[in-house]
Design an enzyme around this catalytic site. Structure first.
Site, PDB file in Angstrom:
ATOM      1  CG  HIS A 125      -1.667  -1.111   1.365  1.00 58.21           C
ATOM      2  ND1 HIS A 125      -2.886  -1.613   0.879  1.00 58.21           N
ATOM      3  CD2 HIS A 125      -1.555  -2.043   2.487  1.00 58.21           C
ATOM      4  CE1 HIS A 125      -3.197  -2.902   1.222  1.00 58.21           C
ATOM      5  NE2 HIS A 125      -2.232  -3.232   2.182  1.00 58.21           N
ATOM      6  CB  SER A 148      -0.412   0.380  -4.493  1.00 64.26           C
ATOM      7  OG  SER A 148      -0.898   0.574  -3.288  1.00 64.26           O
ATOM      8  CB  SER A 153      -4.277   0.775  -0.368  1.00 62.19           C
ATOM      9  OG  SER A 153      -3.444   0.106  -1.237  1.00 62.19           O
ATOM     10  CG  ASP A 203       0.293  -5.940   2.375  1.00 58.44           C
ATOM     11  OD1 ASP A 203      -0.251  -6.751   2.305  1.00 58.44           O
ATOM     12  OD2 ASP A 203       0.665  -5.000   3.169  1.00 58.44           O
ATOM     13  CD  GLU A 264       3.499  -5.324   6.602  1.00 50.94           C
ATOM     14  OE1 GLU A 264       4.759  -5.522   6.555  1.00 50.94           O
ATOM     15  OE2 GLU A 264       2.931  -4.693   7.374  1.00 50.94           O
ATOM     16  CG  ASN A 289       0.716 -11.769   9.359  1.00 53.77           C
ATOM     17  OD1 ASN A 289       0.394 -10.694   9.444  1.00 53.77           O
ATOM     18  ND2 ASN A 289       0.540 -12.755   9.826  1.00 53.77           N
ATOM     19  CE  LYS A 294       2.047  -6.966   9.654  1.00 56.17           C
ATOM     20  NZ  LYS A 294       0.429  -7.537   9.483  1.00 56.17           N
ATOM     21  CG  ASP A 298      -2.052  -5.341  11.016  1.00 58.13           C
ATOM     22  OD1 ASP A 298      -2.253  -4.226  10.942  1.00 58.13           O
ATOM     23  OD2 ASP A 298      -2.054  -6.294  10.329  1.00 58.13           O
ATOM     24  CG  ASN A 299      -4.077  -8.790  14.333  1.00 54.78           C
ATOM     25  OD1 ASN A 299      -3.724  -8.223  13.346  1.00 54.78           O
ATOM     26  ND2 ASN A 299      -3.728 -10.274  14.435  1.00 54.78           N
ATOM     27  CB  CYS A 303      -8.399  -2.931  15.458  1.00 55.30           C
ATOM     28  SG  CYS A 303      -7.684  -3.809  13.671  1.00 55.30           S
ATOM     29  CG  HIS A 409      -8.552  -9.678   5.376  1.00 52.58           C
ATOM     30  ND1 HIS A 409      -7.421  -8.963   4.956  1.00 52.58           N
ATOM     31  CD2 HIS A 409      -8.353 -10.351   3.853  1.00 52.58           C
ATOM     32  CE1 HIS A 409      -6.776  -8.864   3.944  1.00 52.58           C
ATOM     33  NE2 HIS A 409      -7.367  -9.769   3.409  1.00 52.58           N
ATOM     34  CG  HIS A 462      -3.545  -0.213  11.736  1.00 48.08           C
ATOM     35  ND1 HIS A 462      -4.777  -0.370  12.365  1.00 48.08           N
ATOM     36  CD2 HIS A 462      -2.991  -1.459  11.309  1.00 48.08           C
ATOM     37  CE1 HIS A 462      -4.866  -1.462  12.173  1.00 48.08           C
ATOM     38  NE2 HIS A 462      -3.923  -2.153  11.575  1.00 48.08           N
ATOM     39  CB  SER A 470       4.158  -3.262  10.350  1.00 47.06           C
ATOM     40  OG  SER A 470       3.001  -3.616  10.988  1.00 47.06           O
ATOM     41  CD  GLN A 474       7.950  -6.205   5.163  1.00 44.57           C
ATOM     42  OE1 GLN A 474       8.828  -6.725   4.551  1.00 44.57           O
ATOM     43  NE2 GLN A 474       6.821  -6.706   5.074  1.00 44.57           N
TER      44      GLN A 474
HETATM   45  P1  NAD Z   1      -8.638 -14.184  15.375  1.00 40.46           P
HETATM   46  O1  NAD Z   1      -8.826 -15.492  14.870  1.00 40.46           O
HETATM   47  O2  NAD Z   1      -7.512 -13.947  16.609  1.00 40.46           O
HETATM   48  O3  NAD Z   1      -9.992 -13.691  16.281  1.00 40.46           O
HETATM   49  C1  NAD Z   1     -11.306 -14.014  15.493  1.00 40.46           C
HETATM   50  C2  NAD Z   1     -12.372 -14.650  16.438  1.00 40.46           C
HETATM   51  O4  NAD Z   1     -13.609 -14.619  16.152  1.00 40.46           O
HETATM   52  C3  NAD Z   1     -11.911 -15.743  16.997  1.00 40.46           C
HETATM   53  O5  NAD Z   1     -11.650 -15.801  18.437  1.00 40.46           O
HETATM   54  C4  NAD Z   1     -13.007 -16.635  16.759  1.00 40.46           C
HETATM   55  O6  NAD Z   1     -13.272 -17.732  17.611  1.00 40.46           O
HETATM   56  C5  NAD Z   1     -14.096 -15.720  16.499  1.00 40.46           C
HETATM   57  N1  NAD Z   1     -15.269 -16.219  15.288  1.00 40.46           N
HETATM   58  C6  NAD Z   1     -15.128 -16.839  14.412  1.00 40.46           C
HETATM   59  N2  NAD Z   1     -16.301 -17.067  13.673  1.00 40.46           N
HETATM   60  C7  NAD Z   1     -17.089 -16.555  14.649  1.00 40.46           C
HETATM   61  C8  NAD Z   1     -18.555 -16.345  14.498  1.00 40.46           C
HETATM   62  N3  NAD Z   1     -19.391 -16.698  13.643  1.00 40.46           N
HETATM   63  N4  NAD Z   1     -19.281 -15.744  15.823  1.00 40.46           N
HETATM   64  C9  NAD Z   1     -18.662 -14.907  16.718  1.00 40.46           C
HETATM   65  N5  NAD Z   1     -17.238 -15.034  16.668  1.00 40.46           N
HETATM   66  C10 NAD Z   1     -16.638 -15.635  15.810  1.00 40.46           C
HETATM   67  O7  NAD Z   1      -8.336 -13.092  14.440  1.00 40.46           O
HETATM   68  P2  NAD Z   1      -8.025 -11.715  14.397  1.00 40.46           P
HETATM   69  O8  NAD Z   1      -6.620 -11.506  14.646  1.00 40.46           O
HETATM   70  O9  NAD Z   1      -8.750 -11.026  15.684  1.00 40.46           O
HETATM   71  O10 NAD Z   1      -8.568 -10.926  13.320  1.00 40.46           O
HETATM   72  C11 NAD Z   1     -10.046 -10.830  12.888  1.00 40.46           C
HETATM   73  C12 NAD Z   1     -10.121 -10.384  11.450  1.00 40.46           C
HETATM   74  O11 NAD Z   1      -9.652  -9.119  11.475  1.00 40.46           O
HETATM   75  C13 NAD Z   1      -9.409 -11.111  10.598  1.00 40.46           C
HETATM   76  O12 NAD Z   1     -10.094 -11.150   9.200  1.00 40.46           O
HETATM   77  C14 NAD Z   1      -8.171 -10.249  10.127  1.00 40.46           C
HETATM   78  O13 NAD Z   1      -7.603 -10.385   8.970  1.00 40.46           O
HETATM   79  C15 NAD Z   1      -8.706  -8.956  10.442  1.00 40.46           C
HETATM   80  N6  NAD Z   1      -7.887  -7.797  10.756  1.00 40.46           N
HETATM   81  C16 NAD Z   1      -8.160  -6.668  10.363  1.00 40.46           C
HETATM   82  C17 NAD Z   1      -7.255  -5.586  10.340  1.00 40.46           C
HETATM   83  C18 NAD Z   1      -7.884  -4.057  10.274  1.00 40.46           C
HETATM   84  O14 NAD Z   1      -6.928  -3.279   9.950  1.00 40.46           O
HETATM   85  N7  NAD Z   1      -9.180  -3.976   9.627  1.00 40.46           N
HETATM   86  C19 NAD Z   1      -5.949  -5.620  11.274  1.00 40.46           C
HETATM   87  C20 NAD Z   1      -5.833  -7.031  11.575  1.00 40.46           C
HETATM   88  C21 NAD Z   1      -6.426  -8.100  11.261  1.00 40.46           C
HETATM   89  N1  9W4 Z   2      -6.537   0.653   1.992  1.00 37.51           N
HETATM   90  C1  9W4 Z   2      -7.728   0.809   1.296  1.00 37.51           C
HETATM   91  C2  9W4 Z   2      -8.340   2.395   1.113  1.00 37.51           C
HETATM   92  C3  9W4 Z   2      -9.454   2.569   0.656  1.00 37.51           C
HETATM   93  C4  9W4 Z   2     -10.301   1.441  -0.016  1.00 37.51           C
HETATM   94  C5  9W4 Z   2     -14.478  -0.646  -3.595  1.00 37.51           C
HETATM   95  C6  9W4 Z   2     -14.650   1.538  -3.276  1.00 37.51           C
HETATM   96  C7  9W4 Z   2      -4.480  -1.635   3.896  1.00 37.51           C
HETATM   97  C8  9W4 Z   2      -3.512  -1.634   4.874  1.00 37.51           C
HETATM   98  C9  9W4 Z   2      -2.755  -0.253   4.893  1.00 37.51           C
HETATM   99  O1  9W4 Z   2      -6.478  -1.644   1.981  1.00 37.51           O
HETATM  100  C10 9W4 Z   2      -6.318  -0.625   2.360  1.00 37.51           C
HETATM  101  N2  9W4 Z   2     -11.511   1.868  -0.602  1.00 37.51           N
HETATM  102  C11 9W4 Z   2     -11.891   0.599  -1.120  1.00 37.51           C
HETATM  103  S1  9W4 Z   2     -10.722  -0.803  -0.765  1.00 37.51           S
HETATM  104  C12 9W4 Z   2      -9.832   0.077   0.124  1.00 37.51           C
HETATM  105  C13 9W4 Z   2      -8.739  -0.247   0.620  1.00 37.51           C
HETATM  106  N3  9W4 Z   2     -12.882   0.464  -1.624  1.00 37.51           N
HETATM  107  C14 9W4 Z   2     -13.582  -0.784  -1.982  1.00 37.51           C
HETATM  108  O2  9W4 Z   2     -15.264   0.347  -3.471  1.00 37.51           O
HETATM  109  C15 9W4 Z   2     -13.828   1.688  -2.007  1.00 37.51           C
HETATM  110  C16 9W4 Z   2      -4.700  -0.513   3.310  1.00 37.51           C
HETATM  111  C17 9W4 Z   2      -1.660  -0.119   6.098  1.00 37.51           C
HETATM  112  N4  9W4 Z   2      -1.463   1.021   6.394  1.00 37.51           N
HETATM  113  C18 9W4 Z   2      -2.183   1.497   7.480  1.00 37.51           C
HETATM  114  O3  9W4 Z   2      -3.050   0.898   8.032  1.00 37.51           O
HETATM  115  C19 9W4 Z   2      -1.767   2.779   7.896  1.00 37.51           C
HETATM  116  N5  9W4 Z   2      -0.664   3.181   6.907  1.00 37.51           N
HETATM  117  C20 9W4 Z   2      -0.476   2.064   6.064  1.00 37.51           C
HETATM  118  O4  9W4 Z   2       0.205   1.687   5.367  1.00 37.51           O
HETATM  119  C21 9W4 Z   2      -2.869   0.776   4.230  1.00 37.51           C
HETATM  120  C22 9W4 Z   2      -4.133   0.805   3.583  1.00 37.51           C
END
Ligand code: NAD
Ligand code: 9W4
Length: 539
Positions: A125, A148, A153, A203, A264, A289, A294, A298-299, A303, A409, A462, A470, A474
């Site tokens: 990204h 990217s 992104s 990534d 990543e 990862n 990392k 990230d998680n 978040c 995700h 983030h 992270s 890298q």
């Molecule tokens: P994880 O596996 O540690 O946690 C997921 C939890 O959900 C588990 O405890 C599991 O038991 C529970 N679960 C599964 N199915 C379920 C259901 N149907 N109902 C209720 N609970 C249920 O995973 P994580 O590290 O917490 O990541 C969760 C998601 O977030 C993943 O898809 C990951 O890729 C994503 N993620 C997003 C970001 C972001 O920036 N948005 C960052 C990191 C991870």
């Molecule tokens: N970003 C992203 C942004 C906009 C967006 C279709 C229209 C992930 C990790 C980092 O995926 C990222 N808009 C979308 S998809 C999408 C995705 N759509 C979907 O319809 C809109 C992304 C890592 N990171 C941070 O978290 C902070 N700095 C980073 O480098 C970045 C971007």
């Protein structure tokens, strides 16, 4: 000629041409002057014109109607708008204070230059934080090219800042088509002399995949004749087909030169282990990862901050006093829970795993099922990585104007298909990434980011500090690839480096880590300078 002394005029022309890019392409290829011809001509003469040169020639396959955007290894960059560079640079300057790990790497390794003379390709990204990563790899001696890893992104001001600096070749803009995306990836994989990289920062695994599929196609050219159902795979194969016409061993040679890849994300790491299991990993790989510094950032910590950022930017809702339902109590769910509780919400959790459910109860959350939660929640957040977590039956039961979003995700957690395909469900777009859906119940819900990642769709992901963790991993992975002879296996970074990454971030926060005495170290049976924990320790 556009007067160089008048940046406002230059900016005006720049923006107009960028917005007319589609017609520029047509007009240039037909050698015909259109209504906008004069404007374009002015721009072509200006010093900032780099965009269209050599980009959109098409390689027409005589047997098919496919179009492959041709590669120009001499092109220095393609970004949306170079005039955004100053803004990007200012944000990068601010990020310096929030990315202490990267700044420490620059300091510590800048003199020895462990990446001297090595070509590094990045598929990650193209954000402000990534720009900071690029400008950390550069002083370590690397010759860098970047694309990217997602069509949406790129932060255009970040890409512009890198392009303007002129050291790293960058091919990235927000809203690429899939054809353009794979063109950017190949551009970044192709140095001006036609050679490929020594190392890859990946990534999601797309750069590795391009090389990997390139080798496959060279072994079995019939692969490019096939038609594939997956549109994106078809595009890759068409690119590789075009490449095959000029060389039947280009990608095999590129792969042979690659010292390794540092990956990543979970998805990319998964692909690597799959290749390794099949005995097909073309070069060594480092799984970044799964470093603690990392994944926890990230998680959990990432978040914890970016969830609220996304919800607030989208809705301005007052979280305090509301009932927030979080589906999934893994690391992401734990961060979301803390975040919402911190703002004064009453948090309910749904879980399938009794261990995580018990953890939630021990933290004082109520653990409930969606059936019970649907009726009482004000804000719903899915964080499971699972599918069908909030179904149509739940959506129909929700309170009027309940907010519904996903931070997991995949966009399979909320049944958005029900909303989109059911007669009686109507959509009113409030603003980008915020839709008010009125359901058959007569009540409405606010769906954020169309059920995709809310912290990225509605906010900028983030904070820099998270990304510093992270990306410091890298950098250390790249140094490891450069300095060690590794086998074609998937490695994790040694725990010692994980500890180093953490240490590099402590100073900025004013934290002072206690040093073990020799007596204490002997008592615990560990060295004074670490490792402090066994491999199996769960942080
Ligand atoms: P994880 O596996 O540690 O946690 C997921 C939890 O959900 C588990 O405890 C599991 O038991 C529970 N679960 C599964 N199915 C379920 C259901 N149907 N109902 C209720 N609970 C249920 O995973 P994580 O590290 O917490 O990541 C969760 C998601 O977030 C993943 O898809 C990951 O890729 C994503 N993620 C997003 C970001 C972001 O920036 N948005 C960052 C990191 C991870
Ligand atoms: N970003 C992203 C942004 C906009 C967006 C279709 C229209 C992930 C990790 C980092 O995926 C990222 N808009 C979308 S998809 C999408 C995705 N759509 C979907 O319809 C809109 C992304 C890592 N990171 C941070 O978290 C902070 N700095 C980073 O480098 C970045 C971007």
């Amino acid at each position: 000629m556009i007067p160089a002394a008048n940046p406002a005029v230059k900016d005006f022309f720049h923006r107009r041409v960028v917005s007319f890019m589609g017609s520029v392409r047509v007009d240039l290829s037909k050698r015909k002057c259109c209504k906008k011809g004069k404007l374009i001509l002015y721009y072509l003469l200006s010093e900032d014109f780099h965009f269209e040169r050599n980009i959109v020639e098409t390689l027409k396959d005589s047997n098919s109607k496919s179009k492959v955007l041709s590669i120009d290894p001499s092109l220095a960059y393609k970004v949306a708008d170079l005039s955004l560079a100053a803004w990007g640079r200012k944000e990068m300057k601010l990020a310096e204070n929030e990315m202490p790990g990267l700044m420490a790497v620059r300091q510590k390794y800048g003199k020895d230059k462990p990446l001297q003379g090595l070509k590094v390709m990045g598929s990650l990204h193209m954000t402000i934080q990534t720009a900071m990563l690029i400008e950390t790899l550069e002083p370590l001696g690397a010759d860098v090219r970047w694309a990217s890893c997602n069509i949406f992104s790129t932060q255009d001001h970040a890409a512009a800042a890198i392009a303007k600096a002129g050291r790293t070749a960058v091919f990235a803009w927000k809203g690429e088509t899939l054809e353009e995306y794979w063109w950017c990836t190949e551009q970044a994989l192709t140095w001006p002399d036609g050679s490929g990289p020594d190392m890859i920062v990946d990534d999601g695994g797309d750069a590795t995949m391009m090389v990997f599929q390139g080798i496959k196609v060279e072994k079995d050219p019939s692969l490019v004749e096939k038609k594939y159902d997956n549109k994106e795979f078809q595009i890759i194969m068409e690119r590789l087909g075009a490449s095959l016409k000029t060389s039947n061993d280009r990608w095999t040679k590129v792969a042979a030169n690659i010292r390794g890849v540092s990956e990543e994300t979970t998805t990319g790491v998964h692909r690597l282990y799959q290749m390794a299991q099949d005995g097909e990993l073309p070069f060594p790989a480092i799984n970044v990862n799964d470093s603690v510094t990392k994944s926890k950032f990230d998680n959990l910590y990432g978040c914890r901050e970016s969830l609220a950022d996304g919800i607030k930017r989208a809705t301005d809702v007052m979280v305090a006093g509301k009932v927030v339902v979080i589906c999934g109590y893994g690391d992401v769910g734990k961060g979301c829970g803390q975040s919402m509780r911190g703002l004064g919400a009453r948090v309910l959790i749904t879980e399938i795993d009794p261990i995580c459910a018990l953890q939630a109860v021990m933290e004082g959350y109520e653990v409930v099922t969606m059936e019970d939660a649907a009726k009482i929640g004000d804000i719903f957040i899915t964080a499971t990585g699972c599918c069908d977590v909030i179904g149509r039956e739940h959506l129909e039961q929700m309170k009027n104007e309940a907010i519904v979003c996903n931070i997991g995700h995949f966009d399979s957690e909320i049944d958005t298909n029900y909303l989109e395909t059911t007669e009686g469900c109507t959509r009113e777009n409030i603003k980008p990434q915020v839709d008010k859906w009125t359901l058959k119940s007569g009540r409405s819900i606010l769906l954020l980011a169309e059920g995709r990642l809310v912290n990225l769709g509605c906010a900028t992901g983030h904070p820099s500090f998270v990304m510093s963790n992270s990306f410091t991993n890298q950098c250390l992975a790249q140094i490891m690839l450069a300095t060690e002879q590794l086998e074609n296996k998937v490695y994790t970074l040694p725990k010692k480096l994980d500890e180093e990454v953490a240490r590099l971030h402590l100073g900025r926060l004013g934290a002072k880590v206690t040093k073990l005495t020799q007596q204490q170290a002997d008592y615990l049976g560990i060295p004074i300078d670490g490792l402090y924990k066994p491999e199996y320790y769960r942080y």
